[in-house]
Design an enzyme around this catalytic site. Structure first.
Site, PDB file in Angstrom:
ATOM      1  N   ALA A 146       0.826  -1.214   0.000  1.00  0.00           N
ATOM      2  CA  ALA A 146       0.000   0.000   0.000  1.00  0.00           C
ATOM      3  C   ALA A 146       0.866   1.274   0.000  1.00  0.00           C
ATOM      4  CB  ALA A 146      -0.959  -0.029   1.180  1.00  0.00           C
ATOM      5  N   HIS A 147       0.204   2.416   0.063  1.00  0.00           N
ATOM      6  CA  HIS A 147       0.835   3.721  -0.139  1.00  0.00           C
ATOM      7  C   HIS A 147       2.034   3.991   0.786  1.00  0.00           C
ATOM      8  CE1 HIS A 147      -0.758   5.478   3.577  1.00  0.00           C
ATOM      9  NE2 HIS A 147      -1.739   4.631   3.386  1.00  0.00           N
ATOM     10  N   ASP A 148       3.003   4.661   0.234  1.00  0.00           N
ATOM     11  CA  ASP A 148       4.152   5.202   0.982  1.00  0.00           C
ATOM     12  C   ASP A 148       5.041   4.135   1.623  1.00  0.00           C
ATOM     13  OD1 ASP A 148       3.537   8.036   0.590  1.00  0.00           O
ATOM     14  OD2 ASP A 148       1.754   7.589   1.793  1.00  0.00           O
TER      15      ASP A 148
END
Ligand code: UDP
Length: 215
Positions: free
Chosen positions: A136-138
């Protein structure tokens, strides 16, 4: 000869799973072989099995290798052999992988069916993401990291080089200013629910995941 030779290093379970993905990536004139240092058969799933030396002397204008071996140290040793022999690697991606936005991924990856990489992610070299895993993000993922199937890696997680994440593990999201960190060479057991940082070289299991080494 103008056709290319594509080698899948590792004539075992994962290699056989990667074979159909490679078939989808190449053109009809090209050839696929398995490469294995302990070859026990000449043909596997209708594909010729070669030693690395046999691959090196094969008469093709272009030869490339993907390393379909889950053990990350083995992958690194083989990469060093490829560099010594001037052989390039190629990346493998299944046709239903979802790659969203601003993904930076280094060479040598294998992304198998149903993998998802969402947004603003950095991934090092020779990453393996097995069936149905997501990042997922980051997230920031180092070199030679291995995801078994169905790993759920939530946002703002940092995973350092050579970590292995087992089947079905869930990694809790970190915070933008305080990512959850899985240290270098750590092993996360199958089904583990990781709620806090994992030290380099540690082995964790269970829900919530606890260290096997530190009791
Ligand atoms: N292997 C190799 N060179 C090495 C280490 C392993 O060719 O330095 C081969 C090994 O002979 C085996 C495969 O890689 O055929 C690894 O298979 P395994 O079933 O252990 O793992 P997986 O396919 O799950 O990655």
């Amino acid at each position: 000869m103008n056709s290319k030779l594509f080698g899948i290093y590792g004539a075992s379970g994962f290699g056989r799973e990667v074979l159909p993905l490679v078939r989808n990536l190449i053109s009809n004139e090209d050839k696929i072989v398995f490469i294995d240092d302990n070859k026990t058969v000449e043909i596997l799933n209708n594909i010729q099995v070669l030693s690395f030396d046999e691959f090196l002397v094969s008469d093709f204008s272009e030869k490339k290798i993907t390393i379909a071996i889950a053990d990350s140290k083995t992958r690194e040793n083989i990469v060093n052999k490829l560099i010594e022999n001037n052989i390039d690697s190629f990346d493998v991606i299944a046709n239903n992988v979802i790659v969203m936005d601003d993904i930076n991924i280094d060479e040598g990856y294998i992304l198998t069916p149903h993998v998802t990489l969402t947004s603003n992610i950095s991934i090092g070299k020779y990453f393996h993401a097995n069936l149905y895993s997501y990042v997922a993000h980051d997230c920031v993922i180092g070199d030679y990291v291995t995801f078994a199937p169905s790993v759920k890696c939530n946002g703002n997680v940092h995973i350092e080089d050579h970590a292995y994440i087992g089947t079905g593990a869930i990694i809790k999201q970190g915070k933008p200013n305080k990512p959850l960190i899985i240290g270098k060479g750590a092993v996360v057991g199958m089904g583990a629910v990781v709620t806090k940082n994992v030290k380099a070289g540690d082995v964790v299991f269970g829900n919530p995941a606890k260290s096997l080494k530190r009791g």
